[in-house]
Scaffold this motif. Structure first.
Motif, PDB file in Angstrom:
ATOM      1  N   GLN A   1     -11.009   0.723  -1.657  1.00 57.90           N
ATOM      2  CA  GLN A   1     -12.025   1.776  -1.739  1.00 57.90           C
ATOM      3  C   GLN A   1     -13.294   1.357  -0.987  1.00 57.90           C
ATOM      4  O   GLN A   1     -13.918   2.149  -0.286  1.00 57.90           O
ATOM      5  N   LYS A   2     -13.644   0.071  -1.102  1.00 57.45           N
ATOM      6  CA  LYS A   2     -14.862  -0.435  -0.449  1.00 57.45           C
ATOM      7  C   LYS A   2     -14.719  -0.506   1.070  1.00 57.45           C
ATOM      8  O   LYS A   2     -15.730  -0.619   1.778  1.00 57.45           O
ATOM      9  N   ARG A   3     -13.496  -0.455   1.560  1.00 64.69           N
ATOM     10  CA  ARG A   3     -13.276  -0.524   3.006  1.00 64.69           C
ATOM     11  C   ARG A   3     -13.331   0.855   3.669  1.00 64.69           C
ATOM     12  O   ARG A   3     -13.271   0.956   4.894  1.00 64.69           O
ATOM     13  N   ILE A   4     -13.436   1.910   2.879  1.00 62.32           N
ATOM     14  CA  ILE A   4     -13.593   3.248   3.439  1.00 62.32           C
ATOM     15  C   ILE A   4     -15.031   3.378   3.928  1.00 62.32           C
ATOM     16  O   ILE A   4     -15.967   3.240   3.149  1.00 62.32           O
ATOM     17  N   PRO A   5     -15.259   3.609   5.220  1.00 61.56           N
ATOM     18  CA  PRO A   5     -16.629   3.668   5.730  1.00 61.56           C
ATOM     19  C   PRO A   5     -17.448   4.751   5.035  1.00 61.56           C
ATOM     20  O   PRO A   5     -16.925   5.836   4.725  1.00 61.56           O
ATOM     21  N   SER A   6     -18.694   4.469   4.793  1.00 62.48           N
ATOM     22  CA  SER A   6     -19.557   5.451   4.127  1.00 62.48           C
ATOM     23  C   SER A   6     -19.697   6.721   4.963  1.00 62.48           C
ATOM     24  O   SER A   6     -19.936   7.803   4.407  1.00 62.48           O
ATOM     25  N   ALA A   7     -19.532   6.604   6.285  1.00 62.82           N
ATOM     26  CA  ALA A   7     -19.654   7.768   7.164  1.00 62.82           C
ATOM     27  C   ALA A   7     -18.407   8.641   7.162  1.00 62.82           C
ATOM     28  O   ALA A   7     -18.430   9.759   7.686  1.00 62.82           O
ATOM     29  N   SER A   8     -17.307   8.153   6.578  1.00 60.39           N
ATOM     30  CA  SER A   8     -16.055   8.902   6.610  1.00 60.39           C
ATOM     31  C   SER A   8     -16.083  10.047   5.603  1.00 60.39           C
ATOM     32  O   SER A   8     -16.359   9.849   4.421  1.00 60.39           O
ATOM     33  N   HIS A   9     -15.777  11.255   6.100  1.00 58.59           N
ATOM     34  CA  HIS A   9     -15.677  12.432   5.239  1.00 58.59           C
ATOM     35  C   HIS A   9     -14.259  13.010   5.228  1.00 58.59           C
ATOM     36  O   HIS A   9     -14.030  14.079   4.673  1.00 58.59           O
ATOM     37  N   GLN A  10     -13.314  12.312   5.850  1.00 62.92           N
ATOM     38  CA  GLN A  10     -11.905  12.708   5.818  1.00 62.92           C
ATOM     39  C   GLN A  10     -11.056  11.461   5.602  1.00 62.92           C
ATOM     40  O   GLN A  10     -11.182  10.495   6.364  1.00 62.92           O
ATOM     41  N   VAL A  11     -10.230  11.487   4.564  1.00 62.19           N
ATOM     42  CA  VAL A  11      -9.329  10.378   4.261  1.00 62.19           C
ATOM     43  C   VAL A  11      -7.909  10.908   4.149  1.00 62.19           C
ATOM     44  O   VAL A  11      -7.636  11.840   3.386  1.00 62.19           O
ATOM     45  N   VAL A  12      -7.011  10.332   4.932  1.00 66.57           N
ATOM     46  CA  VAL A  12      -5.574  10.585   4.787  1.00 66.57           C
ATOM     47  C   VAL A  12      -5.036   9.445   3.930  1.00 66.57           C
ATOM     48  O   VAL A  12      -5.014   8.289   4.367  1.00 66.57           O
ATOM     49  N   ALA A  13      -4.643   9.755   2.707  1.00 62.99           N
ATOM     50  CA  ALA A  13      -4.114   8.743   1.797  1.00 62.99           C
ATOM     51  C   ALA A  13      -2.588   8.801   1.827  1.00 62.99           C
ATOM     52  O   ALA A  13      -2.000   9.873   1.674  1.00 62.99           O
ATOM     53  N   VAL A  14      -1.953   7.651   2.060  1.00 61.56           N
ATOM     54  CA  VAL A  14      -0.489   7.559   2.045  1.00 61.56           C
ATOM     55  C   VAL A  14      -0.104   6.753   0.816  1.00 61.56           C
ATOM     56  O   VAL A  14      -0.366   5.553   0.739  1.00 61.56           O
ATOM     57  N   TYR A  15       0.494   7.429  -0.150  1.00 59.23           N
ATOM     58  CA  TYR A  15       0.867   6.815  -1.418  1.00 59.23           C
ATOM     59  C   TYR A  15       2.354   6.456  -1.390  1.00 59.23           C
ATOM     60  O   TYR A  15       3.218   7.323  -1.578  1.00 59.23           O
ATOM     61  N   GLY A  16       2.666   5.197  -1.125  1.00 61.27           N
ATOM     62  CA  GLY A  16       4.049   4.756  -1.128  1.00 61.27           C
ATOM     63  C   GLY A  16       4.596   4.679  -2.535  1.00 61.27           C
ATOM     64  O   GLY A  16       3.897   4.265  -3.473  1.00 61.27           O
ATOM     65  N   GLU A  17       5.845   5.044  -2.699  1.00 59.93           N
ATOM     66  CA  GLU A  17       6.433   5.083  -4.045  1.00 59.93           C
ATOM     67  C   GLU A  17       6.769   3.697  -4.583  1.00 59.93           C
ATOM     68  O   GLU A  17       6.926   3.525  -5.775  1.00 59.93           O
ATOM     69  N   GLY A  18       6.879   2.722  -3.729  1.00 61.22           N
ATOM     70  CA  GLY A  18       7.184   1.368  -4.181  1.00 61.22           C
ATOM     71  C   GLY A  18       7.135   0.412  -3.016  1.00 61.22           C
ATOM     72  O   GLY A  18       7.235   0.815  -1.845  1.00 61.22           O
ATOM     73  N   ARG A  19       6.978  -0.864  -3.300  1.00 63.65           N
ATOM     74  CA  ARG A  19       6.836  -1.862  -2.237  1.00 63.65           C
ATOM     75  C   ARG A  19       8.033  -1.890  -1.309  1.00 63.65           C
ATOM     76  O   ARG A  19       7.897  -2.201  -0.117  1.00 63.65           O
ATOM     77  N   ASN A  20       9.228  -1.583  -1.822  1.00 66.31           N
ATOM     78  CA  ASN A  20      10.436  -1.625  -0.998  1.00 66.31           C
ATOM     79  C   ASN A  20      11.024  -0.235  -0.755  1.00 66.31           C
ATOM     80  O   ASN A  20      12.183  -0.117  -0.378  1.00 66.31           O
ATOM     81  N   SER A  21      10.222   0.801  -0.948  1.00 66.46           N
ATOM     82  CA  SER A  21      10.686   2.179  -0.783  1.00 66.46           C
ATOM     83  C   SER A  21      10.200   2.768   0.530  1.00 66.46           C
ATOM     84  O   SER A  21       9.082   2.471   0.986  1.00 66.46           O
ATOM     85  N   ALA A  22      11.012   3.628   1.121  1.00 67.40           N
ATOM     86  CA  ALA A  22      10.629   4.337   2.343  1.00 67.40           C
ATOM     87  C   ALA A  22      10.019   5.703   2.056  1.00 67.40           C
ATOM     88  O   ALA A  22       9.653   6.421   2.983  1.00 67.40           O
ATOM     89  N   ASP A  23       9.909   6.074   0.791  1.00 65.53           N
ATOM     90  CA  ASP A  23       9.394   7.384   0.415  1.00 65.53           C
ATOM     91  C   ASP A  23       7.911   7.308   0.065  1.00 65.53           C
ATOM     92  O   ASP A  23       7.461   6.359  -0.583  1.00 65.53           O
ATOM     93  N   SER A  24       7.168   8.315   0.466  1.00 65.15           N
ATOM     94  CA  SER A  24       5.738   8.341   0.188  1.00 65.15           C
ATOM     95  C   SER A  24       5.238   9.776   0.154  1.00 65.15           C
ATOM     96  O   SER A  24       5.976  10.728   0.433  1.00 65.15           O
TER      97      SER A  24
END
Length: 256
Positions: free
Chosen positions: A75-98
């Motif tokens: 969260q702290k690495r998201i620049p303060s100037a950024s107003h658009q975030v594409v979040a990719v939520y992986g289903e698991g460390r060894n999963s190809a689904d997100s």
């Protein structure tokens, strides 16, 4: 509309000379090596994405104080100037689904704008990505450059149209349209260059050419893939003036 950096004629003149480099680039991003069946054993979406398990109250999607299901470290690495975030939520460390979710900031809060089913590396995720590990890198990365085989659909990011993005025809037919549209994820690359720029500041062994691109219904060599309609929406929405970034990883690493 995105700025086209090279004319088709210029790119055509360079295509033959660059073909060997391009094949390396496309292999790093997609290709049949990354197209194995999902590591979870199915292309069906589960219930482990953002918002928790089925049966709980619907998650809040507007007036969010922070990007959901992302721990303080990222969260702290998201620049303060950024107003658009594409979040990719992986289903698991060894999963190809997100799941890919677009968040837009208004004032001091975030709203969920859109979400789509997605795929990532066929072997899942890693915090130490290397060439050919078939895992997507975990982290926060800026999004500054786009391109593809097809004409600019109205992209706000600089758009590099060229037939040299075409996936090799000796790949399975289901992969031929993977790179119709691409958005470069700025992992081990120079921002402000076309997505297929071969330079890798961290060295070749750390991999590269990690892109958002069209889905072929299975895992990748490290890229994140969504439907054609999702790519068109992202290209027409992600605005360099809003400093878009992608936050990506599996559930555990996102929350670490």
């Amino acid at each position: 509309m995105g700025r086209v950096r090279k004319s088709g004629a210029m790119r055509a003149g360079l295509a033959a000379a660059a073909f060997g480099v391009l094949v390396v680039a496309l292999s790093a991003c997609g290709g049949q090596g990354g197209g194995s069946a999902s590591a979870s054993g199915s292309g069906t979406k589960g219930t482990g994405g953002p918002g928790g398990q089925a049966g709980h109250s619907p998650p809040q999607t507007v007036d969010l104080k922070r990007i959901p299901d992302v721990g303080d470290r990222l969260q702290k690495r998201i620049p303060s100037a950024s107003h658009q975030v594409v979040a990719v939520y992986g289903e698991g460390r060894n999963s190809a689904d997100s799941t890919v979710v677009l968040y837009t900031k208004s004032g001091s809060t975030w709203d969920e704008t859109r979400r789509w089913p997605a795929h990532n590396g066929s072997r899942g995720w890693t915090t130490d990505h290397h060439e050919d590990d078939k895992r997507s890198p975990v982290g926060v990365f800026t999004l500054t450059d786009a391109g593809g085989v097809l004409d600019d659909p109205g992209a706000l990011l600089p758009y590099d149209q060229s037939e040299t993005y075409q996936a090799p025809y000796d790949w399975a037919e289901s992969y031929w349209h993977d790179f119709d549209y691409v958005i470069a994820i700025n992992y081990n690359r120079r921002a402000g260059t076309p997505p297929d720029d071969p330079n890798r500041p961290l060295g070749q062994s750390k991999g590269g050419e990690i892109w958002l691109h069209l889905d072929h219904d299975s895992g990748t060599s490290g890229c994140v893939t969504v439907s054609a309609s999702a790519m068109e929406y992202l290209l027409r929405t992600l605005d360099p003036d809003q400093h878009p970034v992608v936050v990506m990883g599996d559930t555990a690493d996102l929350n670490a």
